[in-house]
Structure formats: C-alpha cells, structure tokens
Design an enzyme around this catalytic site. Structure first.
Site, short mmCIF file in Angstrom:
data_model
loop_
_atom_site.label_atom_id
_atom_site.label_comp_id
_atom_site.label_asym_id
_atom_site.label_seq_id
_atom_site.Cartn_x
_atom_site.Cartn_y
_atom_site.Cartn_z
CB SER A 106 8.43 -7.94 35.91
OG SER A 106 7.86 -8.99 35.16
CD GLN A 127 3.60 -8.60 36.88
OE1 GLN A 127 4.76 -9.00 36.85
NE2 GLN A 127 2.60 -9.27 36.34
CE1 TYR A 129 1.24 -10.96 33.35
CE2 TYR A 129 3.61 -11.09 33.72
CZ TYR A 129 2.53 -10.53 33.07
OH TYR A 129 2.72 -9.53 32.16
CB THR A 155 -0.75 -8.41 35.56
OG1 THR A 155 0.32 -7.54 35.92
CG2 THR A 155 -1.09 -8.19 34.09
CE LYS A 230 1.20 -3.01 35.33
NZ LYS A 230 1.05 -3.67 34.03
CG HIS A 254 0.16 -5.74 29.55
ND1 HIS A 254 -0.23 -6.68 30.47
CD2 HIS A 254 1.45 -6.04 29.23
CE1 HIS A 254 0.79 -7.52 30.69
NE2 HIS A 254 1.82 -7.14 29.96
#
Length: 371
Positions: A106, A127, A129, A155, A230, A254
C-alpha cells in the site's frame, strides 16, 4: 485452539487488537451492505463438478503480467500493517515470497518500498494513491521502480474517502509510534487528529479528486511499469481502461469501504470480463475467504484474486506465521476444489463448472424416456 480456516482469524484479531485498530480493518462504509454482500454473493454460486477424471496431478501455477507464481492467490494492498503487528509489511512480504506469490504494498504502508525490498527476493506490486502534488507521485513511483517493484496498482475509487462510521466514532488516527513510511521525508507522513476520522481529513487534504483517465496516460509517461487499474466495476469503465493502455484490471469495491450498495465484486466480475474481451487480464478482490471462492472467481473469468483482510487479521493473530498459514490454507482448499470439480490446471476451470443464481435455466440434453 487450532485455526482450521481463514475466517477464524478475524475473531482472534478482534481479541488481540485495540478497538480502533480492529474497527479500521474490519469495517465497511455506511450501512455495510456491500461488506456483507461481498461474502454472501459467493454463496449464490454453486458447483457443477465433473467426475471420473484423473486428478492425481494438479497444477495451480499461473503467470501474472509475465511473472510466474505458484497459485492465482495474491496479497492485496492494505494500509498500516504495523498497527496489526510490529513486523507489519516485512512479515507479509516474507510470507508472500515463501508462498511463491505476489504482494501488493500500500501507498499508506507503515514500511517503505525500500524496507520491504530489503526483506529479500519476491515479486511485488505497488499500490498508488495520486496526491495533489504530482512531484510526490512521480518520486514515489520512481522509488518503487528502483526498489524492484514490478507493477503499479492505481486505486481509482477513492477521490474522497468513503464514510466509515466506525472510524468516525473512534476518531481514528494512526498510533503516534507509526508513520506513513513512504511519505516520511516529504512531511506527509503524519496524520493529525480530527473531529471525525483522521484518515478522512488526511485524504481530503492530500488526495487529488481531479484524478481522471488522462492521468492514467500521464502515469505511463513517467513509468515503464505496467499499470493495473484497481476499482473497476462496470463494462463501460472496462472499455475505457483497455483504450487507456492499462495492463490489467482489478475488480474491486475497496473492501466495501467506499460507496455502499455497489454490487459484490464476484457479482460484477463477469460484466467486466466480457467487456475486456480477453484484451487484458481481469483480477478480483473482496470477500475471498475460501478456496471455493477462488475457484468461483476463476470460473467467472478472473485471472487471479487478491486477499486483504485475511492478511491483516492473521498478521494480528500470529505475525508472519499467520499470513503464511492463510496462504497455505487457501492454496490447499483451492487444490481440493479443483480436484473435486475435475480440473487439473487453471485452464480447465470453465464457466460450465459453476451455476450462478443470475444464470438462465440450462437446457440439458434429454434422453428419451423408455416407454
């Protein structure tokens, strides 16, 4: 007491963790309808097993974006793993590597990309953001590349954080001894206390809600890594993802933490698979707790699945050994499901091996009744 299935780790984690931490991992958005549905929808898919097939040898190996893995069961990105166990993402990385599968780290990990890479060899995805400050994003992607990460999981369902009422009640914030390790040097590593959820306030302040498909193109200009999108749930967005040059799609809601009353991912999967028309691989996360769930996802066209909560719950319960055990139990259950369904390799798992409650009644060839 011996743990005999993945779901049992949740109760152990609940006993071990502070309420704020457990609630953060366990809860969903608003009424938590989708949270329940992510599990319940699997129970509306039944098997049509084929018998008298030699299943003495079963091959569960597969390739994901060209990387060979031992089974189609991978680790989804989950934030703040050191809140579950002191070893956090280090333990998860070692467990994934030992199982011969992929871990997704993450953005909001409590261990940095470099620290996770230092645990040893392994295939890892990162992942992402997208922050308002694109320099931060570019820097982070470059660091992930340098640390040997093999793909970016972007994401796309979080322009704003979903309404997670447990976090509001608990005034959720990261424990003082933890930071968002990837952002530590950028003064973005700390989360302030807030009148509701500290994470919701952090997202509102830092995450870019202007994020759009053109940013998927932008991301391709700053990295050569393949990009998985995702958070796709519809045919329409699947077609745009294909046009945008995505390397794959992760059907995800999510963990039911964003928009409540979206369908379970297993119920949305087939629509996405059909729209993809084989042009890119489609993966699934959300609600997978059994090897039977893995088989059902593959029968509906998924190339593999990712697990999230089972990782943090088992990590809280038993650290690295817990995560290893979850991966091993799912592997063994999936192998058993394949054998009992008459499938010896992943390519032998077909849509005919399942019947879903949304299917039309089947026309079966009739044998003439003897008069």
């Amino acid at each position: 007491m011996e743990v005999t299935n993945v779901s049992e780790y949740e109760a152990i984690a609940k006993q071990k963790l502070p309420k704020m931490a457990f609630d953060y991992y366990a809860s969903g958005a608003e009424d938590q309808w989708t949270l329940q549905e992510n599990r319940n929808a699997f129970s509306r898919i039944l098997f049509r097993p084929r018998i008298l097939i030699d299943v003495s040898k079963i091959d569960m190996t597969t390739t994901v974006l060209g990387f060979k893995i031992s089974m189609p069961i991978m680790i989804a990105p989950t934030a703040f793993q050191k809140m579950a166990h002191p070893e956090g993402e280090y333990a998860t990385a070692r467990a994934a590597s030992a199982a011969g599968t992929i871990m997704t780290l993450s953005s909001w990990a409590t261990s940095s990309v470099e620290e996770v890479a230092s645990t040893g060899p392994g295939i890892r995805f990162f992942q992402l953001y997208v922050y308002k400050d694109r320099n931060v994003v570019a820097q982070l992607v470059r660091r992930a590349e340098r640390a040997g990460f093999k793909a970016i999981a972007l994401t796309v369902d979080t322009p704003i954080l979903g309404r997670r009422e447990a976090d509001i009640k608990n005034r959720f914030t990261l424990p003082p001894f933890l930071t968002l390790k990837n952002f530590e040097g950028l003064d973005l590593g700390k989360m302030d206390k807030a009148d509701d959820s500290g994470l919701a306030s952090y997202v509102a302040g830092q995450i870019d809600r202007t994020l759009s498909w053109k940013d998927v193109k932008w991301l391709q200009t700053i990295t050569s890594l393949p990009i998985l999108v995702k958070g796709v749930l519809t045919a329409e967005d699947t077609r745009i993802a294909v046009q945008s040059g995505a390397a794959g799609i992760i059907v995800s809601n999510h963990g039911a933490r964003q928009l409540d009353y979206v369908p379970a991912t297993i119920a949305a999967l087939e629509e996405v698979v059909k729209a993809a028309e084989g042009r890119l691989p489609v993966f699934l996360d959300g609600g997978v707790r059994r090897g039977t769930d893995v088989f059902k996802a593959l029968a509906l066209g998924a190339s593999g699945i990712f697990i999230g909560r089972p990782v943090v719950f088992s990590l809280a319960a038993e650290g690295e050994a817990g995560v290893r055990k979850v991966l091993q139990m799912l592997r063994e259950e999936f192998e058993l499901t394949m054998a009992l369904s008459g499938c010896r390799s992943l390519k032998e798992i077909t849509r005919d091996h399942i019947v879903a409650d949304w299917d039309q009644p089947r026309a079966h060839p009739r044998t003439r009744a003897l008069l």
